[in-house]
Design an enzyme around this catalytic site. Structure first.
Site, mmCIF file in Angstrom:
data_model
loop_
_atom_site.group_PDB
_atom_site.id
_atom_site.type_symbol
_atom_site.label_atom_id
_atom_site.label_comp_id
_atom_site.label_asym_id
_atom_site.label_seq_id
_atom_site.Cartn_x
_atom_site.Cartn_y
_atom_site.Cartn_z
ATOM 1 N N HIS A 1 -10.880 -7.803 -1.938
ATOM 2 C CA HIS A 1 -10.084 -8.475 -1.080
ATOM 3 C C HIS A 1 -11.334 -8.311 0.028
ATOM 4 O O HIS A 1 -12.026 -9.000 0.524
ATOM 5 C CB HIS A 1 -10.472 -6.279 -1.195
ATOM 6 C CG HIS A 1 -9.561 -5.293 -1.988
ATOM 7 N ND1 HIS A 1 -8.721 -4.041 -2.022
ATOM 8 C CD2 HIS A 1 -9.786 -6.123 -3.511
ATOM 9 C CE1 HIS A 1 -8.045 -4.407 -3.062
ATOM 10 N NE2 HIS A 1 -8.827 -4.510 -4.066
ATOM 11 N N ASP A 44 -0.874 -1.746 -4.021
ATOM 12 C CA ASP A 44 -2.562 -1.374 -3.305
ATOM 13 C C ASP A 44 -3.091 0.038 -2.555
ATOM 14 O O ASP A 44 -2.190 0.187 -2.129
ATOM 15 C CB ASP A 44 -2.437 -2.806 -2.340
ATOM 16 C CG ASP A 44 -3.565 -3.396 -1.623
ATOM 17 O OD1 ASP A 44 -4.861 -3.886 -2.019
ATOM 18 O OD2 ASP A 44 -3.951 -3.771 -0.639
ATOM 19 N N HIS A 45 -4.156 -0.184 -3.778
ATOM 20 C CA HIS A 45 -4.881 1.406 -3.222
ATOM 21 C C HIS A 45 -4.140 2.257 -3.006
ATOM 22 O O HIS A 45 -4.138 3.651 -2.419
ATOM 23 C CB HIS A 45 -5.634 1.098 -1.528
ATOM 24 C CG HIS A 45 -6.630 0.205 -1.530
ATOM 25 N ND1 HIS A 45 -7.912 0.442 -1.432
ATOM 26 C CD2 HIS A 45 -6.659 -1.116 -0.550
ATOM 27 C CE1 HIS A 45 -8.759 -0.627 -0.985
ATOM 28 N NE2 HIS A 45 -7.466 -1.986 -1.178
ATOM 29 N N ARG A 54 16.929 -11.463 15.298
ATOM 30 C CA ARG A 54 16.246 -12.097 14.455
ATOM 31 C C ARG A 54 15.729 -14.027 15.058
ATOM 32 O O ARG A 54 15.316 -14.869 14.807
ATOM 33 C CB ARG A 54 18.066 -13.202 14.393
ATOM 34 C CG ARG A 54 18.583 -12.253 13.171
ATOM 35 C CD ARG A 54 20.203 -12.474 12.908
ATOM 36 N NE ARG A 54 20.897 -12.331 14.602
ATOM 37 C CZ ARG A 54 22.571 -12.926 14.176
ATOM 38 N NH1 ARG A 54 23.006 -13.076 13.417
ATOM 39 N NH2 ARG A 54 22.915 -12.355 15.347
ATOM 40 N N SER A 70 0.604 -1.229 0.084
ATOM 41 C CA SER A 70 -0.287 0.227 -0.352
ATOM 42 C C SER A 70 1.274 1.206 -0.203
ATOM 43 O O SER A 70 2.362 1.498 0.176
ATOM 44 C CB SER A 70 -0.729 -0.475 1.429
ATOM 45 O OG SER A 70 -0.140 -0.036 2.667
ATOM 46 N N HIS A 114 -12.390 -5.073 5.429
ATOM 47 C CA HIS A 114 -10.741 -5.221 5.665
ATOM 48 C C HIS A 114 -11.031 -5.692 6.986
ATOM 49 O O HIS A 114 -11.179 -4.984 7.796
ATOM 50 C CB HIS A 114 -9.966 -3.217 5.669
ATOM 51 C CG HIS A 114 -9.959 -3.487 3.783
ATOM 52 N ND1 HIS A 114 -10.435 -2.703 2.679
ATOM 53 C CD2 HIS A 114 -9.213 -4.477 2.900
ATOM 54 C CE1 HIS A 114 -10.287 -2.243 1.400
ATOM 55 N NE2 HIS A 114 -9.540 -3.783 1.828
HETATM 56 ZN ZN LIG Z 1 -8.415 -4.056 -0.077
#
Ligand SMILES: [Zn+2]
Length: 332
Positions: free
Chosen positions: A216, A83-84, A286, A50, A186
């Site tokens: 989505h 994305d978006h 780690r 995004s 979402h």
């Molecule tokens: Zn989405």
């Protein structure tokens, strides 16, 4: 190099009737986990970021992590997807970074919150299509509005896609893939009551349009991960997602791209919480990022099998952006 336009990955998936997961990333361990899963299952894959994730990584870092994924895995078709995206400017930025695919979400205004109207959506999507196709870059758009909020994107209200409007939108914009709203949302709290998707709407859209369909908000929010988060000090009561069986039904009915962000976040968080709770003496990143990466890789591996992506990495010769550029030019 195995970076391909997303259109090729989705068209091939559509031909054979399987789904391809699009997994969100913010950092190195997530990129590595996705690629480990793709390599283990021989799956084509869509890695998506995004604008929020790109800003978080100062743009260049995430770009080079994705390029590293392609360099390390020349036998896996990979699409690098925005994305978006919220504007033509965001698409231009992603394309300048080397992304092979962009989403323009014109269902919302540029602030990513205010619901827009049809005319606005068509106008902004058309502008991105005109720009991106010159470079052979794929464009995904959205019609209807998803519920929930993710990365600051979302209006807080949902609006199920109108199939006739979806058809008109595809004709008006000539985009490559269409995200529709059929009741998913979402985030980690997708359903209050029944987990029902509007399969009737999906069926109507599928009959009317001839490009890949995108879902989505399609994380399953596995109870096992929620239990682990809550067991080790988290607080996520009542989190719910879309059952895998429903996603598999949607894929059978013609969905080609399935967006998964929340589940990846949950896997990382559950594992880090477990390590912190069980080994309070650990302080080397780690020691918890490594196990988190392994947990995420396992989760994505199982999704690749469940979506039917597994085994399809070698099915076709990867196209370049240049190939796709010529394809678009020939369509004009
Ligand atoms: Zn989405």
């Amino acid at each position: 190099m195995s970076l391909v336009p997303m259109k090729q990955i989705l068209d091939e998936a559509r031909k054979k009737g399987y789904g391809v997961g699009a997994y969100n990333v913010n950092n190195m361990e997530q990129v590595q986990a996705i690629m480990a899963a793709a390599q283990a299952t021989k799956s084509p894959v869509i890695i998506q970021a995004s604008m929020g994730a790109l800003k978080y990584s100062n743009f260049t870092y995430l770009k080079h992590l994705m390029l590293a994924a392609a360099e390390e895995n020349p036998d896996i078709p990979i699409a690098m997807h925005l994305d978006h995206g919220n504007s033509l400017e965001s698409a231009k930025k992603a394309i300048s970074l080397g992304f092979t695919s962009v989403m323009i979400d014109g269902s919302l205004k540029e602030d990513g919150k205010t619901p827009s109207d049809y005319e606005y959506n068509v106008e902004v999507t058309k502008s991105v299509v005109a720009y991106a196709h010159q470079f052979g870059v794929t464009v995904e758009g959205e019609i209807g509005r998803l519920g929930g909020i993710e990365d600051g994107v979302g209006s807080g209200s949902a609006h199920v896609t109108d199939p006739d409007e979806a058809k008109r939108f595809v004709d008006d914009t000539k985009l490559d893939a269409l995200a529709i709203a059929i009741g998913t949302s979402h985030g980690a709290y997708k359903f209050k009551g029944d987990k029902n998707l509007a399969f009737d709407v999906l069926e109507k859209v599928r009959k009317l349009i001839d490009i890949p369909i995108v879902l989505h908000g399609a994380s399953s929010v596995p109870q096992e991960l929620i239990d682990r988060v809550n067991k080790y000090g988290g607080k996520m009561p009542g989190a719910t997602g879309v059952p895998m069986a429903h996603l598999q039904k949607a894929i059978k009915m013609g969905v080609s791209k399935i967006n998964v962000d929340t589940d990846g976040r949950l896997a990382v968080t559950a594992e880090i919480r477990r390590v912190f709770a069980e080994s309070p003496d650990k302080f080397d990143p780690r020691d918890y990022l490594g196990p988190a990466r392994d947990t995420l890789a396992k989760l994505i591996e199982s999704k690749m099998k469940d979506f039917g992506t597994a085994g399809h990495a070698g099915d076709y010769k990867p196209m370049t952006l240049d190939d796709m550029k010529k394809f678009y030019a020939s369509k004009k």
